[in-house]
Enzyme design. Structure first.
Site, PDB file in Angstrom:
ATOM      1  N   ARG A  29      11.922  -3.423 -14.974  1.00  9.66           N
ATOM      2  CA  ARG A  29      12.336  -2.030 -14.721  1.00  9.66           C
ATOM      3  C   ARG A  29      11.267  -1.025 -15.151  1.00  9.66           C
ATOM      4  O   ARG A  29      11.157   0.064 -14.590  1.00  9.66           O
ATOM      5  CB  ARG A  29      13.668  -1.705 -15.417  1.00  9.66           C
ATOM      6  CG  ARG A  29      14.074  -0.236 -15.209  1.00  9.66           C
ATOM      7  CD  ARG A  29      15.446   0.122 -15.739  1.00  9.66           C
ATOM      8  NE  ARG A  29      15.651  -0.289 -17.097  1.00  9.66           N
ATOM      9  CZ  ARG A  29      15.183   0.345 -18.182  1.00  9.66           C
ATOM     10  NH1 ARG A  29      14.456   1.443 -18.051  1.00  9.66           N
ATOM     11  NH2 ARG A  29      15.434  -0.108 -19.381  1.00  9.66           N
ATOM     12  N   ASP A  67       3.505  15.791   0.233  1.00  9.95           N
ATOM     13  CA  ASP A  67       4.206  14.658   0.846  1.00  9.95           C
ATOM     14  C   ASP A  67       3.472  14.369   2.152  1.00  9.95           C
ATOM     15  O   ASP A  67       3.556  15.133   3.111  1.00  9.95           O
ATOM     16  CB  ASP A  67       5.675  15.027   1.103  1.00  9.95           C
ATOM     17  CG  ASP A  67       6.465  13.880   1.723  1.00  9.95           C
ATOM     18  OD1 ASP A  67       5.851  13.018   2.391  1.00  9.95           O
ATOM     19  OD2 ASP A  67       7.704  13.854   1.560  1.00  9.95           O
ATOM     20  N   LYS A  92       8.447   4.419   5.559  1.00  7.30           N
ATOM     21  CA  LYS A  92       7.994   4.820   6.883  1.00  7.30           C
ATOM     22  C   LYS A  92       6.708   4.066   7.254  1.00  7.30           C
ATOM     23  O   LYS A  92       6.750   2.865   7.408  1.00  7.30           O
ATOM     24  CB  LYS A  92       7.827   6.343   6.928  1.00  7.30           C
ATOM     25  CG  LYS A  92       8.995   7.111   6.266  1.00  7.30           C
ATOM     26  CD  LYS A  92      10.327   6.942   6.974  1.00  7.30           C
ATOM     27  CE  LYS A  92      11.525   7.476   6.194  1.00  7.30           C
ATOM     28  NZ  LYS A  92      11.419   8.843   5.695  1.00  7.30           N
TER      29      LYS A  92
HETATM   30  C1  PLP Z   1      12.045   9.594   4.664  1.00  4.20           C
HETATM   31  C2  PLP Z   1      11.300  10.663   3.974  1.00  4.20           C
HETATM   32  C3  PLP Z   1      11.473  10.915   2.604  1.00  4.20           C
HETATM   33  C4  PLP Z   1      12.462  10.139   1.776  1.00  4.20           C
HETATM   34  O1  PLP Z   1      12.092   8.798   1.710  1.00  4.20           O
HETATM   35  P1  PLP Z   1      13.136   7.602   1.402  1.00  4.20           P
HETATM   36  O2  PLP Z   1      12.240   6.413   1.352  1.00  4.20           O
HETATM   37  O3  PLP Z   1      14.143   7.569   2.505  1.00  4.20           O
HETATM   38  O4  PLP Z   1      13.764   7.910   0.088  1.00  4.20           O
HETATM   39  C5  PLP Z   1      10.708  11.899   2.013  1.00  4.20           C
HETATM   40  N1  PLP Z   1       9.814  12.626   2.731  1.00  4.20           N
HETATM   41  C6  PLP Z   1       9.632  12.416   4.053  1.00  4.20           C
HETATM   42  C7  PLP Z   1       8.640  13.266   4.791  1.00  4.20           C
HETATM   43  C8  PLP Z   1      10.359  11.450   4.718  1.00  4.20           C
HETATM   44  O5  PLP Z   1      10.177  11.259   6.033  1.00  4.20           O
END
Ligand code: PLP
Length: 389
Positions: A58, A182, A207
């Site tokens: 963890r 991000d 993704k």
């Molecule tokens: C999907 C996504 C997230 C969140 O990611 P998870 O893996 O679903 O928690 C954050 N930022 C962007 C741009 C995303 O497409």
């Protein structure tokens, strides 16, 4: 092991990998939760940070997780990286570790991120300010008021708005604040925010990094000094990823570059075909020369990505009819995988927003967001054309 001077493909394959005692070229999956030490002194060396080692899963102190983190850091040419059980797990830990002086979100952001910033973090006494892209000029005044962290996505979901990372980093740093980007939509293949001046990069590894719609994970990259305080939050929020997921993610990262380059090529071609289609009002894609963000995208991205948003000539019902006629594109709200997906922002990612709020953010009923996969481009174009016919 991959090094900074090697190309991205080489780093994707070799960083964080080393032959184990049996000659395995890849790190095995250590399903182990706890690790034994030869002595108390050796245990203390790891607990007190004098030696790297495995201790407790963890904490992220597990070889499968740690080797993945070496690879994740190498992807963004970062000193350090932390892997998480999800993208939102990475963002929660980032906000809690670096958001104490207040967080400014510039532009649209992922739904869960918005919930954290608009609702959940303010309830903990963390002040947040949400700015639209066209309100970027307000950044200076807010930073002067002491906000310590600026967060943005580029390209954004679903309108693919592009933010000039280098210019914003300059403004943010002039006030002694931090910039976190991000970069999920771009992937490390198309955009390297740290090289442009950002302090931290976050990815939903669910993704493009995972790329096969078969794992949920997140990643945060940055300097050792900035990653260190996030570690404690990950540990006690309990959001370290499972070793099984880490091995799957490391496997996927070895093909990241070829996948994303092909997705770039396909998306560009689809955008160029659809922009001339009589039933399409607009195509939002950074690779189109008259897209508003094209110039900045061309200067800070090495590829325009596999995400585009089309606006059909009609309302949400008309767009739904087009989506429902697609055969290859599946109607699903994720992105970045080998299979192409289509989603209407008004039915999924932006479903919970009021009509006014959607208008403010430029999200219309006729929009369909496409995540271009790895099927043959001709087949994808044909699918879209028959759905629009
Ligand atoms: C999907 C996504 C997230 C969140 O990611 P998870 O893996 O679903 O928690 C954050 N930022 C962007 C741009 C995303 O497409």
């Amino acid at each position: 092991m991959g090094t900074k001077t090697q190309g991205l493909s080489t780093r994707c394959i070799h960083a964080g990998e080393g032959r184990d005692a049996h000659g395995s070229p890849h790190t095995p999956i250590y399903t182990t939760t706890t690790f034994a030490f030869p002595s108390t002194a050796a245990l203390l060396d790891v607990v007190e940070g004098r030696a790297a080692g495995s201790l407790y899963t963890r904490y992220g102190f597990n070889p499968t997780i740690q080797h993945l983190e070496v690879k994740l850091a190498a992807l963004e040419n970062a000193e350090a990286a932390l892997a998480f059980g999800s993208g939102i797990g990475a963002e929660s830990a980032l906000f809690l570790a670096h958001g104490q002086r207040g967080i400014i979100c510039l532009g649209d952001a992922y739904g869960g991120t918005m919930e954290l910033l608009a609702d959940q973090l303010p309830k903990l006494g963390i002040r947040t300010a949400l700015l639209l892209g066209r309100e970027t000029a307000r950044l200076d005044a807010l930073l002067a008021d002491g906000y310590g962290l600026v967060f943005l996505e580029t390209p954004t979901n679903p309108v693919l708005e592009i933010f000039d990372i280098a210019a914003i980093a300059q403004t943010v740093h002039a006030h002694g604040a931090l910039l976190a980007v991000d970069s999920t939509f771009a992937s490390p293949v198309n955009q390297q925010p740290l090289g442009l001046g950002a302090d931290l990069v976050v990815h939903s590894a669910t993704k493009y990094l995972g790329g096969h719609s078969d794992l949920t994970a997140g990643a945060l990259m940055g300097s050792k000094d900035l990653i260190a305080p996030v570690f404690g939050w990950r540990k006690n929020l309990g959001t370290a990823p499972a070793p099984e997921t880490c091995a799957l993610l490391a496997r996927s990262l070895r093909t990241l570059v070829v996948r994303v380059r092909q997705q770039n090529t396909s998306a560009q071609r689809i955008a160029e075909v659809l922009v001339r289609h009589p039933r399409i009002r607009r195509v939002l894609y950074p690779g189109l020369p008259d897209f508003p963000g094209h110039r900045v995208a061309a200067s800070q991205m090495s590829g325009f990505g596999g995400m585009l948003t089309i606006e059909v000539d009609g309302d949400a019902t008309a767009a739904a009819a087009v989506a429902d006629r697609l055969r290859l594109f599946a109607i699903a709200p994720s992105l970045g995988g080998v299979e192409s997906l289509a989603t209407q922002p008004v039915t999924t990612t932006h479903h919970g927003l009021s009509e006014d709020e959607r208008d403010r953010r430029g999200i219309t009923g006729g929009m369909i967001r496409l995540s271009v996969g790895l099927e043959d481009t001709d087949d994808l174009v044909a699918d879209l054309e028959q759905a629009l016919a």
